[in-house]
Motif scaffolding. Structure first.
Motif, PDB file in Angstrom:
ATOM      1  N   UNK A  10       0.813  -1.271  -0.076  1.00 53.05           N
ATOM      2  CA  UNK A  10       0.022   0.008   0.112  1.00 53.05           C
ATOM      3  C   UNK A  10       0.888   1.240   0.050  1.00 53.05           C
ATOM      4  N   UNK A  11       0.437   2.225  -0.699  1.00 48.71           N
ATOM      5  CA  UNK A  11       1.174   3.309  -0.947  1.00 48.71           C
ATOM      6  C   UNK A  11       0.055   4.518  -0.159  1.00 48.71           C
ATOM      7  N   UNK A  12       0.620   5.178   0.856  1.00 47.15           N
ATOM      8  CA  UNK A  12      -0.488   5.884   1.652  1.00 47.15           C
ATOM      9  C   UNK A  12      -0.193   7.534   1.576  1.00 47.15           C
ATOM     10  N   UNK A 111       5.699   2.745   1.459  1.00 40.36           N
ATOM     11  CA  UNK A 111       5.131   3.954   1.808  1.00 40.36           C
ATOM     12  C   UNK A 111       3.770   3.702   2.390  1.00 40.36           C
ATOM     13  N   UNK A 112       3.759   2.531   3.297  1.00 35.76           N
ATOM     14  CA  UNK A 112       2.360   2.357   4.053  1.00 35.76           C
ATOM     15  C   UNK A 112       2.239   3.094   5.590  1.00 35.76           C
ATOM     16  N   UNK A 113       1.207   3.921   5.681  1.00 39.10           N
ATOM     17  CA  UNK A 113       1.020   4.475   6.988  1.00 39.10           C
ATOM     18  C   UNK A 113      -0.226   3.878   7.431  1.00 39.10           C
ATOM     19  N   UNK A 114      -0.136   3.257   8.636  1.00 36.23           N
ATOM     20  CA  UNK A 114      -1.563   2.889   9.140  1.00 36.23           C
ATOM     21  C   UNK A 114      -2.313   3.648  10.196  1.00 36.23           C
ATOM     22  N   UNK A 115      -3.323   3.252  10.533  1.00 36.73           N
ATOM     23  CA  UNK A 115      -3.991   4.260  11.642  1.00 36.73           C
ATOM     24  C   UNK A 115      -3.230   4.126  12.892  1.00 36.73           C
ATOM     25  N   UNK A 121       5.688  -0.824   6.750  1.00 35.72           N
ATOM     26  CA  UNK A 121       6.626  -1.711   6.483  1.00 35.72           C
ATOM     27  C   UNK A 121       7.690  -2.225   7.448  1.00 35.72           C
ATOM     28  N   UNK A 122       8.030  -1.141   8.357  1.00 40.07           N
ATOM     29  CA  UNK A 122       9.068  -1.741   9.449  1.00 40.07           C
ATOM     30  C   UNK A 122       8.234  -2.403  10.315  1.00 40.07           C
ATOM     31  N   UNK A 123       6.780  -2.286  10.525  1.00 41.47           N
ATOM     32  CA  UNK A 123       6.147  -3.064  11.364  1.00 41.47           C
ATOM     33  C   UNK A 123       5.986  -4.640  10.988  1.00 41.47           C
TER      34      UNK A 123
END
Length: 503
Positions: A10-12, A111-115, A121-123
């Motif tokens: 995902x690209x956020x 480039x994934x950012x989560x809620x 990606x680090x997670x």
């Protein structure tokens, strides 16, 4: 060797209007639907996608592949906590059942950012690392737009990024990741790592590797592959230009290098980073307002040599836009453009109404501007329904090539000299088949508007007489100084040679 294979892409765009829930990852769109278990290994054959390149190369080398989970969602705002945790639960369950492994390969974006946390990606890599232990190599492929973090570096043995934008080397990058694992299996020592963060953001449209300065910088990367520097050899090096509409501290370009020694990795990273910094002033380009772009294109529409292409970059579904803003379309209609087409407008309601009316019907529609992606109103006008399709076709261009695309019910609508391809699913217009499948030949147009930033250049570029990057409503802001950043790291320049972020 036994290699576990998975992916979570995902690209956020943290400024986008809608988030990526689990359904967004489960459905097919520009890429296949969520794959879990054995179906994964056959779902991507012939596609330009990293996992396809990795699988083909690894199988050719005789390795046994253990499928985990692979999924992707169209770029949008944050990945919901529910979606992230459900996918990771599946992935870790498959890992737990995988038995003894020699390595793990992951097809990630970067480039994934989560809620619930910024570094998706680090997670992902940290959880996989915890599951398999410190001795099992983990290699991942990344998008050229990755916002690379220290956590990503720490929890992987190598990150290998694309070198083209448009991304015509995605499958090739997956194959490079497979080759790196083969080198590890062949005795490559544990590699030293070097990460250099670049202190300015680069607008997406300026990152194109078909133009300067990116073309030269990516050419330079190839000069460091396998090179001996001082007392060690550089195994792989990447330059990620970053995904700028992501408001968190690690947003921005990075150079990543791996080598037999810390000195070799550091020297390679430092040399490429220095060239990126020296190129800062060249990462700027002209942005056109919709009215002037359409007027310019109309004035030149009588000339031969293919269409003038207008890139509606700020509403690019490939960068978090919903694909339904109507600023450029309104100008085409207002200025009475001829032999003009726009693709692809996301409006399931209008597509359904057109399908119900049937081909040849004329009906009044309120078209576009329904998702809140910009402060504007739908276009209220009468359109002729020229053609209806199910939106299913095989993409043939260099970017999407080999993908069985699924746009849902799709309508070709006409008002005067302007045609619009209206789809029920979001996708950036980066393959000629998105128009051909519904009866529009882009080579015969005078003006073509694409909801895309750069990927369209791979397939439409050879047709285009000229390309104009248009600043029209949408959340993928081209002039980064107009974004209300709050969380960037202090000191980074928001545009090349621009002011530093004060924090």
């Amino acid at each position: 060797m036994r290699i576990a294979v998975g992916g979570f892409q995902h690209e956020t765009n943290t400024f986008a209007p809608s988030k990526a829930d689990f359904a967004a990852f489960a459905q097919a769109d520009s890429w296949p639907a969520l794959q879990r278990g054995p179906t994964l290994l056959g779902a991507f054959t012939g596609m330009n996608i990293p996992v396809a390149g990795f699988i083909a190369a690894a199988q050719a080398a005789g390795h046994e592949l253990v499928p985990l989970v692979w999924c992707s969602a169209t770029p949008s705002a944050h990945v919901t906590e529910d979606a992230f945790e459900r996918v990771m639960r599946m992935m870790l369950e498959e890992l737990s059942d995988a038995g003894n492994l020699d390595a793990v390969y992951l097809d990630l974006h970067g480039a994934m950012v989560c809620e619930h946390f910024d570094d998706g990606e680090g997670e992902i890599l940290a959880r996989v690392r915890k599951a398999v232990g410190d001795k099992i190599p983990i290699v991942a492929s990344l998008d050229l737009h990755a916002n690379v973090t220290g956590k990503m570096i720490a929890n992987s043995d190598a990150l290998v990024a694309y070198r083209t934008y448009p991304h015509v080397d995605m499958a090739e990058t997956g194959a490079k990741a497979a080759a790196h694992l083969d080198a590890i299996f062949g005795g490559l020592p544990r590699q030293a790592k070097a990460l250099r963060k670049i202190d300015y953001l680069i607008p997406l449209t300026a990152q194109c590797t078909l133009t300067e300065p990116a073309a030269h910088l990516y050419h330079e990367l190839g000069n460091y592959d396998g090179v001996v520097l001082g007392n060690g050899r550089v195994s792989t090096i990447s330059f990620t230009t970053g995904f700028p509409p992501a408001d968190f501290k690690d947003c921005g370009p990075s150079v990543i290098a791996y080598g037999d020694t810390e000195a070799a990795a550091s020297e390679a990273a430092d040399k490429i980073a220095a060239q990126v910094l020296a190129s800062e002033s060249r990462f700027r380009e002209k942005l056109w307002h919709a009215r002037e772009a359409v007027a310019y294109a109309i004035a030149g529409s009588a000339a031969s040599g293919g269409p003038i292409v207008l890139a509606d970059t700020q509403d690019n579904p490939g960068a978090g836009g919903n694909g339904d803003t109507v600023g450029v379309l309104a100008e085409l209609l207002a200025q009475n453009a001829q032999r003009a087409a726009l693709g692809v407008l996301f409006d399931p309601e209008a597509a359904a109404q057109a399908a119900e009316a049937g081909e040849g019907a004329r009906l009044r529609l309120k078209l576009g501007a329904k998702t809140g992606g910009a402060d504007e109103q739908p276009i209220d006008a009468e359109f002729e329904v020229v053609k209806i399709t199910d939106g299913e076709f095989l993409a043939t261009g260099p970017f999407y090539g080999g993908s069985h695309m699924s746009l849902g019910t799709t309508a070709r609508l006409r008002n005067g000299g302007v045609e619009v391809v209206v789809a029920s699913r979001k996708a950036q217009c980066a393959d000629q088949q998105m128009l051909h499948h519904i009866g529009i030949d882009p080579a015969n147009l005078a003006i073509l508007v694409v909801k895309s930033s750069v990927h369209f250049r791979a397939d439409f570029g050879p047709l285009a007489r000229e390309v104009l990057v248009v600043e029209s409503p949408g959340p993928n802001i081209a002039d980064l100084t107009k974004l209300p950043y709050k969380h960037l790291r202090k000191g980074i320049r928001v545009m090349p040679e621009g002011e530093a972020f004060a924090g």
